[in-house]
Design a protein around this motif. Structure first.
Motif, mmCIF file in Angstrom:
data_model
loop_
_atom_site.group_PDB
_atom_site.id
_atom_site.type_symbol
_atom_site.label_atom_id
_atom_site.label_comp_id
_atom_site.label_asym_id
_atom_site.label_seq_id
_atom_site.Cartn_x
_atom_site.Cartn_y
_atom_site.Cartn_z
ATOM 1 N N GLY A 81 0.806 -1.224 0.000
ATOM 2 C CA GLY A 81 0.000 0.000 0.000
ATOM 3 C C GLY A 81 0.834 1.267 0.000
ATOM 4 O O GLY A 81 0.387 2.303 0.500
ATOM 5 N N VAL A 82 2.020 1.191 -0.569
ATOM 6 C CA VAL A 82 2.905 2.357 -0.621
ATOM 7 C C VAL A 82 2.824 3.017 -2.000
ATOM 8 O O VAL A 82 2.895 2.350 -3.028
ATOM 9 C CB VAL A 82 4.366 1.948 -0.332
ATOM 10 C CG1 VAL A 82 5.352 3.037 -0.764
ATOM 11 C CG2 VAL A 82 4.544 1.640 1.145
ATOM 12 N N PHE A 130 -0.351 0.736 7.488
ATOM 13 C CA PHE A 130 0.931 0.025 7.439
ATOM 14 C C PHE A 130 2.049 0.862 6.791
ATOM 15 O O PHE A 130 3.183 0.864 7.292
ATOM 16 C CB PHE A 130 0.755 -1.302 6.686
ATOM 17 C CG PHE A 130 2.020 -2.092 6.561
ATOM 18 C CD1 PHE A 130 2.585 -2.721 7.662
ATOM 19 C CD2 PHE A 130 2.676 -2.195 5.339
ATOM 20 C CE1 PHE A 130 3.780 -3.440 7.555
ATOM 21 C CE2 PHE A 130 3.860 -2.916 5.216
ATOM 22 C CZ PHE A 130 4.407 -3.536 6.333
ATOM 23 N N PRO A 131 1.791 1.584 5.698
ATOM 24 C CA PRO A 131 2.904 2.252 5.011
ATOM 25 C C PRO A 131 3.501 3.407 5.808
ATOM 26 O O PRO A 131 2.842 3.972 6.690
ATOM 27 C CB PRO A 131 2.255 2.829 3.732
ATOM 28 C CG PRO A 131 0.953 2.177 3.596
ATOM 29 C CD PRO A 131 0.525 1.770 4.969
ATOM 30 N N GLN A 171 -3.205 5.666 -2.964
ATOM 31 C CA GLN A 171 -4.523 6.257 -3.161
ATOM 32 C C GLN A 171 -5.537 5.243 -3.720
ATOM 33 O O GLN A 171 -6.680 5.587 -3.986
ATOM 34 C CB GLN A 171 -4.371 7.436 -4.133
ATOM 35 C CG GLN A 171 -5.391 8.513 -3.922
ATOM 36 C CD GLN A 171 -5.052 9.786 -4.652
ATOM 37 O OE1 GLN A 171 -4.295 10.618 -4.141
ATOM 38 N NE2 GLN A 171 -5.590 9.966 -5.833
ATOM 39 N N THR A 172 -5.091 4.021 -3.924
ATOM 40 C CA THR A 172 -5.991 3.013 -4.498
ATOM 41 C C THR A 172 -6.060 1.717 -3.674
ATOM 42 O O THR A 172 -7.038 0.987 -3.784
ATOM 43 C CB THR A 172 -5.544 2.638 -5.934
ATOM 44 O OG1 THR A 172 -4.160 2.290 -5.878
ATOM 45 C CG2 THR A 172 -5.756 3.781 -6.905
ATOM 46 N N VAL A 173 -5.001 1.451 -2.910
ATOM 47 C CA VAL A 173 -4.954 0.219 -2.100
ATOM 48 C C VAL A 173 -4.552 0.594 -0.673
ATOM 49 O O VAL A 173 -3.419 1.022 -0.442
ATOM 50 C CB VAL A 173 -3.913 -0.789 -2.644
ATOM 51 C CG1 VAL A 173 -3.880 -2.050 -1.777
ATOM 52 C CG2 VAL A 173 -4.183 -1.147 -4.097
ATOM 53 N N ALA A 174 -5.473 0.443 0.269
ATOM 54 C CA ALA A 174 -5.124 0.718 1.665
ATOM 55 C C ALA A 174 -4.581 -0.562 2.278
ATOM 56 O O ALA A 174 -5.242 -1.603 2.248
ATOM 57 C CB ALA A 174 -6.351 1.182 2.430
ATOM 58 N N CYS A 175 -3.364 -0.477 2.811
ATOM 59 C CA CYS A 175 -2.799 -1.611 3.537
ATOM 60 C C CYS A 175 -2.848 -1.246 5.021
ATOM 61 O O CYS A 175 -2.194 -0.292 5.458
ATOM 62 C CB CYS A 175 -1.360 -1.874 3.067
ATOM 63 S SG CYS A 175 -0.658 -3.350 3.804
ATOM 64 N N THR A 206 -1.443 -7.697 8.183
ATOM 65 C CA THR A 206 -2.126 -6.570 7.545
ATOM 66 C C THR A 206 -3.341 -7.112 6.802
ATOM 67 O O THR A 206 -3.475 -8.312 6.592
ATOM 68 C CB THR A 206 -1.224 -5.856 6.515
ATOM 69 O OG1 THR A 206 -0.941 -6.763 5.450
ATOM 70 C CG2 THR A 206 0.080 -5.357 7.111
ATOM 71 N N PHE A 207 -4.205 -6.204 6.371
ATOM 72 C CA PHE A 207 -5.219 -6.554 5.372
ATOM 73 C C PHE A 207 -5.340 -5.377 4.416
ATOM 74 O O PHE A 207 -4.925 -4.261 4.734
ATOM 75 C CB PHE A 207 -6.555 -6.952 6.013
ATOM 76 C CG PHE A 207 -7.209 -5.892 6.861
ATOM 77 C CD1 PHE A 207 -8.130 -5.009 6.324
ATOM 78 C CD2 PHE A 207 -6.898 -5.786 8.214
ATOM 79 C CE1 PHE A 207 -8.736 -4.043 7.119
ATOM 80 C CE2 PHE A 207 -7.496 -4.821 9.013
ATOM 81 C CZ PHE A 207 -8.419 -3.946 8.464
ATOM 82 N N ARG A 208 -5.876 -5.674 3.228
ATOM 83 C CA ARG A 208 -5.859 -4.646 2.174
ATOM 84 C C ARG A 208 -7.255 -4.417 1.598
ATOM 85 O O ARG A 208 -7.994 -5.368 1.354
ATOM 86 C CB ARG A 208 -4.885 -5.063 1.073
ATOM 87 C CG ARG A 208 -3.429 -5.055 1.546
ATOM 88 C CD ARG A 208 -2.493 -5.609 0.507
ATOM 89 N NE ARG A 208 -2.848 -6.980 0.175
ATOM 90 C CZ ARG A 208 -2.602 -7.566 -0.977
ATOM 91 N NH1 ARG A 208 -1.980 -6.900 -1.927
ATOM 92 N NH2 ARG A 208 -2.971 -8.821 -1.191
#
Ligand SMILES: Cc1ncc(COP(=O)(O)O)c(C=O)c1O
Length: 372
Positions: free
Chosen positions: A154-155, A298-299, A306-310, A345-347
């Motif tokens: 998610g970075v 997490f990051p 902006q598209t994948v939240a970790c 983590t989850f995404r």
């Protein structure tokens, strides 16, 4: 070798799941319907109408004067093609997660000499480190292979600033994997010395999987011509010259997916690159606030995708069980952490046509299932 995989008959009765995974993402119904036109020939005038429409609309959406290549295949095709088209010998790959590592693996498999600039998972690539790596290397890198959006962590890497550094090294080409962000995270492609940037249609474009899009600079095209050897299927010269001469692709494309592309790219044009970016930013802010309330991001701070939240599983919930229960009770799919981050983590993929409202439906479901 004994085959491990046994046939599992595909059925006609699967439940539809709303996709919040890091891709594929939700595809609008009219885009799915667009694929049901009867088949036509890939050398017919109709194909030229279709292909020139999707290529030129994509240039307009992205606001680029560079060339656009749309090929049947997935983003992975351009890991190979960029390496073959731009690299004679040496490539620098900043690695900060699974996908940047795989870009490096691909280049190695293709026989290139790969140097990694390694970061911990969750950290972002820093432009000044790239400069230092180039300055201190005893070889000249033909290419820096960057990943804009590390879907495993998610970075969001600062590819604009990295590109600005690379403009000082004109013999080092800059290829960017923007597979899981292009279309949902604004990037001014022509302003930052990016030679090739590519995406897969099933991510922030919100189209079905099966096509890969690459924006190619004149410098990258010239580099391939000067270099001589290149990818056949994804060669910049071959694909771009074919487009210039015929307005078509060099081989038979997945025409139904291109019909879907046409429909969805019109929607994207209507919304606009900036407005789409803004909508994704709103989703990001929403998810960050939600994560801050219940977990943590997490990051590294300031580099969140902006598209994948970790999201870091600070509460120690049973991630796999939560995913399964949300899936069963709410018909929604989201993802666990990548690889070793499985339970840590989850995404949540909040890309494409998702909105704060649709993402809220997922976070409400997670709250319910996990008892938050
Ligand atoms: C950052 C990134 N690069 C490359 C890929 C590979 O894309 P594809 O499966 O479309 O080839 C993915 C897939 O998730 C990705 O997230």
């Amino acid at each position: 070798m004994d085959p491990v995989t046994k046939k599992r008959e595909y059925r006609d009765d699967y439940d539809d799941k709303t996709l919040y995974i890091p891709g594929p993402t939700e595809v609008p119904d009219d885009v799915i319907e667009a694929m049901t036109e009867s088949t036509f020939g890939h050398r017919m005038d109709r194909m030229t109408d279709l292909y020139t429409t999707i290529v030129e609309d994509t240039k307009e959406f992205l606001g680029t004067d560079n060339e656009v290549v749309i090929l049947t295949g997935s983003g992975t095709a351009f890991w190979e093609a960029t390496t073959l088209n731009l690299v004679d010998e040496h490539v620098l790959v900043p690695t900060c997660g699974a996908f940047s590592e795989r870009y490096a693996n691909v280049a190695e498999r293709l026989g290139k000499d790969v140097d990694r600039l390694e970061y911990e998972w969750g950290e972002a690539v820093k432009p000044e480190d790239v400069r230092e790596a180039i300055e201190t290397a005893d070889v000249q890198y033909d290419m820096v292979a960057g990943v804009m959006n590390e879907s495993s962590t998610g970075v969001r890497n600062p590819i604009e600033e990295i590109g600005d550094v690379l403009t000082e090294y004109p013999d080092t080409y800059f290829a960017v994997d923007a597979v899981s962000s292009l279309g949902g995270d604004y990037v001014d492609i022509d302003a930052h010395g990016i030679d090739a940037i590519f995406a897969s249609t099933q991510k922030a474009f919100a189209m079905p999987p099966g096509l890969a899009v690459c924006v190619v600079s004149d410098d990258a095209y010239d580099r391939e011509v000067e270099k001589g050897d290149s990818s056949w299927y994804g060669g910049f010269r071959r694909t771009i010259d074919y487009y210039d001469r015929k307005g078509q692709t060099h081989s038979t494309p997945a025409i139904p997916i291109m019909l879907a592309y046409r429909k969805q790219m019109k929607r994207m044009l209507e919304e606009g690159h900036r407005a789409r970016d803004e909508r994704h930013r709103e989703m990001t802010e929403y998810v960050h606030d939600w994560a801050a309330e219940h977990f943590a991001m997490f990051p590294e701070e300031g580099y969140e995708s902006q598209t994948v939240a970790c999201i870091e599983n600070t509460r120690g919930i049973d991630v796999a069980a939560t995913i399964e229960a949300v899936n069963e009770r709410y018909d929604m799919a989201f993802s666990n952490g990548y690889g070793d981050l499985g339970e840590e983590t989850f995404r949540i993929g909040h890309m494409g046509e998702h909105t704060v409202e649709s993402v809220t439906e997922l976070t409400d479901a997670i709250e319910d299932v996990a008892g938050l």
